[in-house]
Design an enzyme around this catalytic site. Structure first.
Site, PDB file in Angstrom:
ATOM      1  N   CYS A   6       0.810  -1.213   0.000  1.00 21.22           N
ATOM      2  CA  CYS A   6       0.000   0.000   0.000  1.00 21.22           C
ATOM      3  C   CYS A   6       0.847   1.267   0.000  1.00 21.22           C
ATOM      4  O   CYS A   6       1.999   1.272   0.428  1.00 21.22           O
ATOM      5  CB  CYS A   6      -0.909   0.001   1.229  1.00 21.22           C
ATOM      6  N   ASP A 126      -6.770  -3.688  11.052  1.00 19.76           N
ATOM      7  CA  ASP A 126      -5.598  -2.818  11.126  1.00 19.76           C
ATOM      8  C   ASP A 126      -5.401  -2.331  12.550  1.00 19.76           C
ATOM      9  O   ASP A 126      -6.276  -2.504  13.426  1.00 19.76           O
ATOM     10  CB  ASP A 126      -5.835  -1.616  10.176  1.00 19.76           C
TER      11      ASP A 126
END
Ligand SMILES: O=C(O)c1ccccc1NCC(=O)[C@H](O)[C@H](O)COP(=O)(O)O
Length: 201
Positions: A6, A126
């Protein structure tokens, strides 16, 4: 093991990530992120990926429908709605525009760990602060890991990803800070090392 890298911003690092086996390339549109890209940059980077992996638009400070329209406009495959501001209505707004939406949350924000609760294709679990490189206590996942397509994220790096996978047994992993040499600056060697460690876990 599905692998998302990412916060990519250059063709060079996209090619390294693809060569390393990345299944998804994440582009961040957050006003304060060191990894942010604008619409024109995203359009150019999607062309570099050229269908060789899923492309993911990551947002947490933009309305869901606006993010979906941008993704549709530039040809990004997935919208990742990151954080508790996105309720079921927000997901419905995005899904009315694009077919693939992912839900990103933390255990602190959202105890509902069922993949698909808001119609999402993938659930990303996360740390509380996204993109921070902060690790979090994965032991809570040992008994509560979701079934289905879920990504583990938060402070992962080449040195800890194998143990994190062994502990949480995710469908995939996602990384940003852990493959950087400085905030926003991806490191080719760390990308390759992370991918190898995740693959061999
Ligand atoms: O990466 C960012 O800067 C970011 C900013 C705002 C919202 C989300 C962001 N990233 C989301 C991701 O999917 C990251 O890859 C994930 O949080 C893991 O980050 P890291 O702990 O740095 O590996």
């Amino acid at each position: 093991m599905y692998l998302k890298i990412c916060g990519l911003r250059t063709a060079e690092h996209i090619e390294v990530a693809l060569a390393s086996g990345a299944d998804a390339i994440g582009f961040v549109m957050n006003r304060t992120s060191s990894r942010r890209v604008d619409v024109d940059q995203a359009r150019r980077l999607v062309a570099v990926v050229a269908g060789r992996a899923d492309t993911v638009l990551v947002v947490n400070d933009m309305p869901a429908d606006e993010a979906a329209r941008i993704a549709q406009q530039v040809g990004i495959d997935v919208v990742q709605l990151h954080g508790p501001r996105y309720d079921a209505a927000a997901f419905a707004d995005a899904l009315a525009i694009v077919p693939r939406v992912w839900r990103a949350t933390s255990l602190a924000d959202d105890p509902d760990l069922s993949v698909g609760a808001f119609g999402e294709e993938v659930l990303l679990l996360d740390a509380p602060k996204p993109g921070s490189g902060e690790t979090w206590d994965l032991s809570a996942l040992v008994e509560r890991a979701p079934a289905g397509k879920w990504l583990l994220a938060g402070g992962l790096n080449p040195d800890n990803v194998a143990e994190a996978i062994a502990t949480a047994k995710p469908w995939g992993v996602d990384v940003s800070s852990g493959v950087e040499s400085a905030p926003g600056e991806k490191d080719s060697f760390r990308i390759a090392a992370f991918a190898a460690a995740a693959r061999d876990a």
